[in-house]
Every structure is written in C-alpha cells, then in structure tokens.
Design a protein around this motif. Structure first.
Motif, PDB file in Angstrom:
ATOM      1  N   LEU A   1       0.815  -1.205   0.000  1.00 11.52           N
ATOM      2  CA  LEU A   1       0.000   0.000   0.000  1.00 11.52           C
ATOM      3  C   LEU A   1       0.856   1.266   0.000  1.00 11.52           C
ATOM      4  O   LEU A   1       1.801   1.395   0.805  1.00 11.52           O
ATOM      5  CB  LEU A   1      -0.892   0.026   1.250  1.00 11.52           C
ATOM      6  CG  LEU A   1      -1.708  -1.238   1.541  1.00 11.52           C
ATOM      7  CD1 LEU A   1      -2.357  -1.151   2.911  1.00 11.52           C
ATOM      8  CD2 LEU A   1      -2.741  -1.465   0.460  1.00 11.52           C
TER       9      LEU A   1
ATOM     10  N   ASP B   1      -3.882  -7.159  -1.207  1.00  9.59           N
ATOM     11  CA  ASP B   1      -4.317  -5.845  -1.672  1.00  9.59           C
ATOM     12  C   ASP B   1      -3.082  -5.102  -2.163  1.00  9.59           C
ATOM     13  O   ASP B   1      -2.084  -5.010  -1.446  1.00  9.59           O
ATOM     14  CB  ASP B   1      -4.964  -5.031  -0.546  1.00  9.59           C
ATOM     15  CG  ASP B   1      -6.382  -5.473  -0.254  1.00  9.59           C
ATOM     16  OD1 ASP B   1      -7.166  -5.584  -1.207  1.00  9.59           O
ATOM     17  OD2 ASP B   1      -6.695  -5.698   0.926  1.00  9.59           O
TER      18      ASP B   1
ATOM     19  N   GLN C   1      -2.592  -1.391  -3.480  1.00 10.44           N
ATOM     20  CA  GLN C   1      -3.368  -0.160  -3.645  1.00 10.44           C
ATOM     21  C   GLN C   1      -2.510   1.074  -3.378  1.00 10.44           C
ATOM     22  O   GLN C   1      -1.651   1.076  -2.489  1.00 10.44           O
ATOM     23  CB  GLN C   1      -4.547  -0.144  -2.676  1.00 10.44           C
ATOM     24  CG  GLN C   1      -5.544  -1.259  -2.904  1.00 10.44           C
ATOM     25  CD  GLN C   1      -6.702  -1.231  -1.926  1.00 10.44           C
ATOM     26  OE1 GLN C   1      -6.578  -0.761  -0.804  1.00 10.44           O
ATOM     27  NE2 GLN C   1      -7.839  -1.747  -2.355  1.00 10.44           N
TER      28      GLN C   1
ATOM     29  N   ARG D   1      -7.163  -7.531  -4.591  1.00 12.29           N
ATOM     30  CA  ARG D   1      -7.565  -6.295  -5.255  1.00 12.29           C
ATOM     31  C   ARG D   1      -6.324  -5.569  -5.738  1.00 12.29           C
ATOM     32  O   ARG D   1      -5.347  -5.418  -5.004  1.00 12.29           O
ATOM     33  CB  ARG D   1      -8.330  -5.391  -4.298  1.00 12.29           C
ATOM     34  CG  ARG D   1      -9.647  -5.986  -3.838  1.00 12.29           C
ATOM     35  CD  ARG D   1     -10.382  -5.049  -2.923  1.00 12.29           C
ATOM     36  NE  ARG D   1      -9.635  -4.844  -1.677  1.00 12.29           N
ATOM     37  CZ  ARG D   1     -10.036  -4.076  -0.679  1.00 12.29           C
ATOM     38  NH1 ARG D   1     -11.164  -3.409  -0.779  1.00 12.29           N
ATOM     39  NH2 ARG D   1      -9.319  -3.964   0.413  1.00 12.29           N
TER      40      ARG D   1
ATOM     41  N   GLY E   1      -5.797  -1.954  -6.951  1.00 14.70           N
ATOM     42  CA  GLY E   1      -6.587  -0.737  -6.936  1.00 14.70           C
ATOM     43  C   GLY E   1      -7.768  -0.924  -6.008  1.00 14.70           C
ATOM     44  O   GLY E   1      -7.856  -1.903  -5.268  1.00 14.70           O
ATOM     45  N   GLY E   2      -8.691   0.026  -6.035  1.00 17.98           N
ATOM     46  CA  GLY E   2      -9.842  -0.053  -5.152  1.00 17.98           C
ATOM     47  C   GLY E   2     -10.968   0.825  -5.648  1.00 17.98           C
ATOM     48  O   GLY E   2     -10.868   1.464  -6.695  1.00 17.98           O
TER      49      GLY E   2
ATOM     50  N   GLN F   1      -7.146   4.888  -4.239  1.00 17.14           N
ATOM     51  CA  GLN F   1      -6.706   3.514  -3.993  1.00 17.14           C
ATOM     52  C   GLN F   1      -6.122   2.859  -5.243  1.00 17.14           C
ATOM     53  O   GLN F   1      -5.567   1.768  -5.172  1.00 17.14           O
ATOM     54  CB  GLN F   1      -7.877   2.675  -3.473  1.00 17.14           C
ATOM     55  CG  GLN F   1      -8.343   3.103  -2.104  1.00 17.14           C
ATOM     56  CD  GLN F   1      -9.609   2.385  -1.680  1.00 17.14           C
ATOM     57  OE1 GLN F   1     -10.529   2.178  -2.475  1.00 17.14           O
ATOM     58  NE2 GLN F   1      -9.662   2.000  -0.417  1.00 17.14           N
ATOM     59  N   GLY F   2      -6.253   3.531  -6.381  1.00 17.86           N
ATOM     60  CA  GLY F   2      -5.685   2.994  -7.611  1.00 17.86           C
ATOM     61  C   GLY F   2      -4.174   3.109  -7.617  1.00 17.86           C
ATOM     62  O   GLY F   2      -3.575   3.887  -6.870  1.00 17.86           O
ATOM     63  N   ASN F   3      -3.532   2.317  -8.448  1.00 16.17           N
ATOM     64  CA  ASN F   3      -2.087   2.350  -8.619  1.00 16.17           C
ATOM     65  C   ASN F   3      -1.750   3.124  -9.885  1.00 16.17           C
ATOM     66  O   ASN F   3      -2.511   3.097 -10.857  1.00 16.17           O
ATOM     67  CB  ASN F   3      -1.539   0.927  -8.748  1.00 16.17           C
ATOM     68  CG  ASN F   3      -1.848   0.097  -7.519  1.00 16.17           C
ATOM     69  OD1 ASN F   3      -1.244   0.274  -6.478  1.00 16.17           O
ATOM     70  ND2 ASN F   3      -2.814  -0.809  -7.637  1.00 16.17           N
TER      71      ASN F   3
ATOM     72  N   ASN G   1      -7.002   2.007 -11.681  1.00 13.14           N
ATOM     73  CA  ASN G   1      -5.566   2.115 -11.881  1.00 13.14           C
ATOM     74  C   ASN G   1      -5.282   2.979 -13.100  1.00 13.14           C
ATOM     75  O   ASN G   1      -6.062   3.004 -14.055  1.00 13.14           O
ATOM     76  CB  ASN G   1      -4.956   0.723 -12.086  1.00 13.14           C
ATOM     77  CG  ASN G   1      -5.169  -0.152 -10.873  1.00 13.14           C
ATOM     78  OD1 ASN G   1      -4.535   0.023  -9.856  1.00 13.14           O
ATOM     79  ND2 ASN G   1      -6.097  -1.112 -10.992  1.00 13.14           N
TER      80      ASN G   1
END
Length: 195
Positions: A61, A93, A95, A121, A123-124, A129-131, A170
């Motif tokens: 994260l 996750d 993110q 996941r 991203g989110g 929360q996206g990459n 993302n």
C-alpha cells in the motif's frame, strides 16, 4: 522503510528482490508493506510466493518505485509479484502505489500449480486507492512493459487453481510496451474470475 540498492548486475554484484517472502509446508505469513520508497532496485520491489498449504495475506500500500532496474536498467526492476504454488491460499491488496519508469511488468499475479487459490484487489473503489503504473524502456532502449499481468503458468493433474481478482481505478501507461492489462491462462483446469 526505504530500500535503495544501486547494485549493477553487469558488474558482478548480486541482484535480488528488495522484499521477498516465501512460505512452505503448512506455514502462513502476513506481509504489510506501506509507504516505502524503492529506489534503484535491480529486480522485484516486493515478491510474495505462497507455497505449501498455508493461508497467507499481503498488503502492498502507498509505496513508490523510482529508477527501477538498477544503473543498467536491467533486468526487470520495481515490480510487485504475488504468486501461489501447491495448495496454498494467498489474499492480497495492492493499492495506492506509484511505479515509475518500469523496464518490465508492473504488477504480476500468477498461479503456478496444484490447486492453490489467489484472491485480491489491484486498486480499489476510490481513485486514491488505484495504482499508477508507468512503463519505461529496457537496457536496449526498447519499451517492453505490461502494466498488470495475470497468468496461470502451471499444468496440473492434481488440482485446479482458483483466482479471483478485482482490478479497478488504476492508471496504466505501459510506455509504448505491450499491454495495459495482460490476462494469460495456459493449459489449466482452474477457475478464474477477474473483474
């Protein structure tokens, strides 16, 4: 924590992952990598390889990858890899990360054999929360990166892999490379649910 390598594999220095976790037998592990800087890392920034039959969790994260691939931009620095072998279970996750100038693939999720399960996941639901995955070039100046690679590289007669992934919000710029998201399933009897 920050991870700064700077080793050059062509100069005979050993190369490896900044963080690598491998499990075997019935062991399970939890990994939390949060708000770290990975600079000049020669190969993977984070690699989690779940083997055996244990239950595993990984959270990657809000990290930043800069100058991946080391001084010679080789071999494939800065990636986040989640792999499951045997009958292990891995939940993850990934993110809020930023990966810059990748000479190879950004995020790799792979099931390799024998009835393991992987879910997670990338991203989110929220944009934050996206990459952000930005491709670069390899040491030959060729753009080769895929943003996200989802693959099954195993052929098994004893079980079926299960893969459940949610990929959302993302930003992927493969830098002229192959694919934003690559999904590749080989000769397998697994179950795949990728959204």
């Amino acid at each position: 924590s920050d991870f700064i390598d700077g080793a050059d594999s062509t100069a005979g220095a050993s190369m490896g992952q900044a963080i690598i976790v491998e499990t075997e037998g019935t062991a399970g592990a939890d990994l939390n990598v949060d708000s770290s800087l990975f600079d000049d890392v020669e190969t993977d920034a984070v690699r989690f390889e779940a083997g055996g039959s244990g239950a595993n969790n990984a959270d990657v994260l809000n990290n930043t990858v800069t100058n991946p691939g080391g001084p010679d931009n080789f071999p494939n620095g800065g990636s986040f890899q989640m792999l499951v072998n045997d009958s292990a279970a891995l939940n993850f996750d990934i993110q809020g990360n930023v990966q810059n100038d990748l000479p190879g693939d950004g995020i790799i999720v792979a099931a390799t054999s024998c009835g393991g399960s992987i879910s997670g996941r990338i991203g989110g639901p929220l944009p934050a929360q996206g990459n952000e995955i930005n491709g670069g070039v390899n040491n030959g100046g060729i753009p080769v990166s895929d943003g996200i690679v989802v693959t099954d590289v195993g052929v098994n007669a004893t079980g079926a892999e299960t893969m459940m992934l949610l990929i959302q919000n993302n930003t992927i710029d493969p830098g002229g490379g192959d694919d934003g998201i690559q999904f590749s399933v080989g000769d397998s009897d697994g179950t795949y649910d990728v959204t």
